[in-house]
Design an enzyme around this catalytic site. Structure first.
Site, PDB file in Angstrom:
ATOM      1  N   TYR A 144       0.852  -1.193   0.000  1.00 20.98           N
ATOM      2  CA  TYR A 144       0.000   0.000   0.000  1.00 20.98           C
ATOM      3  C   TYR A 144       0.890   1.247   0.000  1.00 20.98           C
ATOM      4  CZ  TYR A 144      -2.734   3.798   2.089  1.00 20.98           C
ATOM      5  OH  TYR A 144      -3.295   5.021   2.366  1.00 20.98           O
ATOM      6  N   LYS A 148       1.479   4.254  -2.710  1.00 21.42           N
ATOM      7  CA  LYS A 148       1.173   5.667  -2.407  1.00 21.42           C
ATOM      8  C   LYS A 148       2.389   6.543  -2.759  1.00 21.42           C
ATOM      9  CE  LYS A 148      -2.283   7.072  -0.663  1.00 21.42           C
ATOM     10  NZ  LYS A 148      -3.575   7.461  -1.330  1.00 21.42           N
TER      11      LYS A 148
HETATM   12  N1  LIG Z   1      -7.967   6.232   6.465  1.00 29.38           N
HETATM   13  C1  LIG Z   1      -6.771   6.719   6.821  1.00 29.38           C
HETATM   14  O1  LIG Z   1      -6.368   6.696   7.989  1.00 29.38           O
HETATM   15  C2  LIG Z   1      -5.887   7.323   5.761  1.00 29.38           C
HETATM   16  C3  LIG Z   1      -6.266   7.351   4.424  1.00 29.38           C
HETATM   17  N2  LIG Z   1      -5.450   7.947   3.497  1.00 29.38           N
HETATM   18  C4  LIG Z   1      -5.875   8.032   2.099  1.00 29.38           C
HETATM   19  O2  LIG Z   1      -7.122   8.714   2.058  1.00 29.38           O
HETATM   20  C5  LIG Z   1      -7.894   8.286   0.950  1.00 29.38           C
HETATM   21  C6  LIG Z   1      -9.298   7.962   1.407  1.00 29.38           C
HETATM   22  O3  LIG Z   1      -9.246   6.946   2.384  1.00 29.38           O
HETATM   23  P1  LIG Z   1     -10.569   6.402   3.101  1.00 29.38           P
HETATM   24  O4  LIG Z   1     -11.670   7.353   2.887  1.00 29.38           O
HETATM   25  O5  LIG Z   1     -10.150   6.012   4.457  1.00 29.38           O
HETATM   26  O6  LIG Z   1     -10.812   5.073   2.249  1.00 29.38           O
HETATM   27  P2  LIG Z   1     -12.193   4.390   1.824  1.00 29.38           P
HETATM   28  O7  LIG Z   1     -11.859   2.958   1.535  1.00 29.38           O
HETATM   29  O8  LIG Z   1     -13.265   4.682   2.789  1.00 29.38           O
HETATM   30  O9  LIG Z   1     -12.552   5.127   0.467  1.00 29.38           O
HETATM   31  C7  LIG Z   1     -11.918   4.864  -0.752  1.00 29.38           C
HETATM   32  C8  LIG Z   1     -12.942   4.938  -1.871  1.00 29.38           C
HETATM   33  O10 LIG Z   1     -12.271   4.676  -3.118  1.00 29.38           O
HETATM   34  C9  LIG Z   1     -13.146   3.889  -3.918  1.00 29.38           C
HETATM   35  N3  LIG Z   1     -12.358   3.150  -4.913  1.00 29.38           N
HETATM   36  C10 LIG Z   1     -11.465   2.165  -4.680  1.00 29.38           C
HETATM   37  N4  LIG Z   1     -10.993   1.686  -5.830  1.00 29.38           N
HETATM   38  C11 LIG Z   1     -11.587   2.397  -6.829  1.00 29.38           C
HETATM   39  C12 LIG Z   1     -11.517   2.353  -8.248  1.00 29.38           C
HETATM   40  N5  LIG Z   1     -10.733   1.480  -8.891  1.00 29.38           N
HETATM   41  N6  LIG Z   1     -12.257   3.233  -8.957  1.00 29.38           N
HETATM   42  C13 LIG Z   1     -13.063   4.114  -8.333  1.00 29.38           C
HETATM   43  N7  LIG Z   1     -13.192   4.196  -6.985  1.00 29.38           N
HETATM   44  C14 LIG Z   1     -12.464   3.332  -6.245  1.00 29.38           C
HETATM   45  C15 LIG Z   1     -13.826   2.959  -2.923  1.00 29.38           C
HETATM   46  O11 LIG Z   1     -15.023   2.412  -3.475  1.00 29.38           O
HETATM   47  C16 LIG Z   1     -14.073   3.897  -1.755  1.00 29.38           C
HETATM   48  O12 LIG Z   1     -15.336   4.507  -1.825  1.00 29.38           O
HETATM   49  C17 LIG Z   1      -7.119   7.136   0.315  1.00 29.38           C
HETATM   50  O13 LIG Z   1      -6.385   7.629  -0.775  1.00 29.38           O
HETATM   51  C18 LIG Z   1      -6.145   6.703   1.401  1.00 29.38           C
HETATM   52  O14 LIG Z   1      -4.978   6.185   0.835  1.00 29.38           O
HETATM   53  C19 LIG Z   1      -4.293   8.552   3.854  1.00 29.38           C
HETATM   54  C20 LIG Z   1      -3.882   8.548   5.153  1.00 29.38           C
HETATM   55  C21 LIG Z   1      -4.627   7.933   6.208  1.00 29.38           C
HETATM   56  C1  LIG Z   2      -5.803  -3.510  17.010  1.00 27.87           C
HETATM   57  C2  LIG Z   2      -5.024  -2.291  17.357  1.00 27.87           C
HETATM   58  C3  LIG Z   2      -3.675  -2.626  17.904  1.00 27.87           C
HETATM   59  C4  LIG Z   2      -4.905  -1.269  16.269  1.00 27.87           C
HETATM   60  C5  LIG Z   2      -6.251  -0.668  15.867  1.00 27.87           C
HETATM   61  C6  LIG Z   2      -6.162   0.684  15.207  1.00 27.87           C
HETATM   62  C7  LIG Z   2      -5.826   0.640  13.730  1.00 27.87           C
HETATM   63  C8  LIG Z   2      -6.995   0.023  12.970  1.00 27.87           C
HETATM   64  C9  LIG Z   2      -5.470   2.041  13.214  1.00 27.87           C
HETATM   65  C10 LIG Z   2      -4.412   2.738  14.067  1.00 27.87           C
HETATM   66  C11 LIG Z   2      -3.528   3.568  13.124  1.00 27.87           C
HETATM   67  C12 LIG Z   2      -4.292   3.550  11.826  1.00 27.87           C
HETATM   68  C13 LIG Z   2      -3.617   3.917  10.545  1.00 27.87           C
HETATM   69  C14 LIG Z   2      -4.087   3.408   9.329  1.00 27.87           C
HETATM   70  C15 LIG Z   2      -5.204   2.411   9.307  1.00 27.87           C
HETATM   71  C16 LIG Z   2      -5.883   2.149  10.652  1.00 27.87           C
HETATM   72  C17 LIG Z   2      -4.880   2.140  11.807  1.00 27.87           C
HETATM   73  C18 LIG Z   2      -3.812   1.065  11.614  1.00 27.87           C
HETATM   74  C19 LIG Z   2      -3.404   3.709   8.025  1.00 27.87           C
HETATM   75  C20 LIG Z   2      -2.508   2.529   7.683  1.00 27.87           C
HETATM   76  C21 LIG Z   2      -4.418   3.919   6.899  1.00 27.87           C
HETATM   77  C22 LIG Z   2      -3.775   4.265   5.596  1.00 27.87           C
HETATM   78  C23 LIG Z   2      -2.646   5.215   5.664  1.00 27.87           C
HETATM   79  O1  LIG Z   2      -2.344   5.873   4.693  1.00 27.87           O
HETATM   80  C24 LIG Z   2      -1.827   5.297   6.877  1.00 27.87           C
HETATM   81  C25 LIG Z   2      -2.619   5.030   8.141  1.00 27.87           C
HETATM   82  C26 LIG Z   2      -1.729   5.051   9.359  1.00 27.87           C
HETATM   83  C27 LIG Z   2      -2.515   4.906  10.618  1.00 27.87           C
END
Ligand SMILES: NC(=O)C1=CN([C@@H]2O[C@H](COP(=O)(O)OP(=O)(O)OC[C@H]3O[C@@H](n4cnc5c(N)ncnc54)[C@H](O)[C@@H]3O)[C@@H](O)[C@H]2O)C=CC1
Ligand SMILES: CC(C)CCC[C@@H](C)[C@H]1CC[C@H]2C3=C(CC[C@]12C)[C@@]1(C)CCC(=O)C[C@@H]1CC3
Length: 345
Positions: A144, A148
């Site tokens: 992943y 990115k």
């Molecule tokens: N959740 C987190 O803690 C973090 C997320 N990110 C980034 O933020 C962005 C959003 O993440 P979330 O909202 O948590 O993820 P999410 O999984 O809730 O949303 C991603 C969306 O992208 C859509 N998608 C996936 N593949 C696709 C494709 N081929 N064509 C069209 N749509 C597609 C999915 O259907 C979904 O609705 C991502 O780029 C992720 O890498 C970055 C840092 C932390």
């Molecule tokens: C079971 C526990 C020890 C951990 C539960 C919490 C985790 C689900 C989350 C804590 C930090 C989060 C995190 C991400 C996903 C969810 C956690 C691991 C990412 C990997 C999501 C995608 C990114 O781009 C980076 C995020 C870093 C922190």
């Protein structure tokens, strides 16, 4: 009834607009008077103010109709970070993003805002107040993260003011909030299964958890400050809550808020890390016969046991960023919204 006029430069498309972050982006953009298209592979919600385009971002044919007459594209789509599918990450996050960029150029989109991740500089070693000057991880901890990095490099290198195509990348970390399909559910499931007894390491490691509305605020500011002569062109920005917190304190506050016990014991970081490495090796060896997605991977252990918090000074300086929701408020809202997961005492 009076029709509200929407200026042409406020038409945008949110790719991944049905995801956790994407839907919050859509709601805020509508509040701010934007005309919003959503492009996603699935329809996650209904809203009559939004035009939905369902398709795969790897297909130009699917994308082009969603980009007509649009000025700004927010690209926040990605496969699930824990899906462990190298081919899918490469196809969607890297080559798919190239297709998105080509389609944007073809459709005459002027601004492109990518949701990247602060993890692009994380290699499993402590990062304290990391700035955007830190190099990309040479040894990313999972596919992943690798995808990115490729994605962010591709987006920033295609910034082309001469041809009226401007790009910027936002790097959030640990996004959370109401409607998050992952963090609180994983926590509660782990607590219910009795596996939430131990902290990895001494429990003092500070990390960033960023409330989803602050992440949205950072994206919209970036789009609005992205002009031909602005310092944002072709650059990456960390967006955080600017309140690093010990990883285990954050998790414990959610667990206690939902009436679960917080972890009390400690296991040494190195022990957890080598155990996870050993499990990954076993999983790899048996992968031709059985597919297993282990709960504890070296990446998850590193996320739970190291310092990794990032400076958002550059976003403050270049786009006037300031978190709009404090960590205390954010935790309160998140716990409140997950009250259906509360353990009955
Ligand atoms: N959740 C987190 O803690 C973090 C997320 N990110 C980034 O933020 C962005 C959003 O993440 P979330 O909202 O948590 O993820 P999410 O999984 O809730 O949303 C991603 C969306 O992208 C859509 N998608 C996936 N593949 C696709 C494709 N081929 N064509 C069209 N749509 C597609 C999915 O259907 C979904 O609705 C991502 O780029 C992720 O890498 C970055 C840092 C932390
Ligand atoms: C079971 C526990 C020890 C951990 C539960 C919490 C985790 C689900 C989350 C804590 C930090 C989060 C995190 C991400 C996903 C969810 C956690 C691991 C990412 C990997 C999501 C995608 C990114 O781009 C980076 C995020 C870093 C922190």
């Amino acid at each position: 009834m009076a029709t509200r006029l929407r200026p042409a430069n406020k038409k945008c498309t949110v790719i991944g607009g049905c995801g956790f972050l994407g839907q919050y982006m859509v709601e805020r953009l509508l509040d701010k008077g934007y005309t919003v298209n959503v492009f996603d592979i699935r329809q996650g919600f209904q809203d009559e103010r939004v035009q939905f385009f369902i398709g795969d971002l790897c297909s130009k044919k699917d994308l082009l109709p969603a980009l007509q007459g649009v000025n700004v594209v927010f690209h926040c789509a990605s496969p699930d970070p824990f899906s462990d599918n190298k081919e899918l990450f490469y196809r969607v996050n890297y080559t798919g993003t190239r297709t998105v960029i080509e389609s944007c150029k073809e459709a005459g989109v002027q601004k492109f805002v990518l949701t990247s991740s602060a993890s692009v500089i994380f290699e499993g070693k402590d990062i304290k107040n990391g700035s955007e000057d830190f190099p990309y991880a040479k040894h990313p901890m999972d596919y992943y993260t690798e995808s990115k990095i490729l994605q962010e490099k591709e987006v920033l290198s295609t910034n082309d003011p001469e041809n009226n195509f401007l790009t910027v990348a936002i790097r959030p970390h640990g996004i959370f909030g109401p409607r998050d399909p992952r963090l609180v559910y994983v926590l509660v499931e782990t607590a219910k299964s009795g596996k939430m007894k131990c902290m990895i390491g001494n429990g003092k490691n500070l990390v960033d958890f960023t409330y989803v509305e602050n992440v949205v605020h950072g994206h919209i500011l970036a789009a609005e400050h992205l002009h031909k002569d602005s310092p944002l062109c072709g650059k990456a920005y960390h967006i955080t809550n600017d309140e690093p917190i010990p990883f285990w304190t954050f998790l414990s506050r959610i667990l206690i808020g939902l009436n679960y016990e917080e972890p009390k014991y400690h296991i040494p970081y190195w022990l957890a890390y080598y155990l996870a490495l050993f499990v990954s090796l076993l999983v790899f060896i048996i992968s031709p016969f059985i597919k297993i997605n282990p709960t504890f991977t070296p990446m998850k252990v590193a996320l739970a046991g190291t310092y990794h918090y990032y400076s958002c000074e550059k976003a403050k300086k270049d786009m006037g960023y300031k978190p709009v929701v404090s960590l205390d408020q954010a935790l309160e809202r998140t716990i409140q919204s997950h009250s259906h997961l509360r353990k009955n005492s």
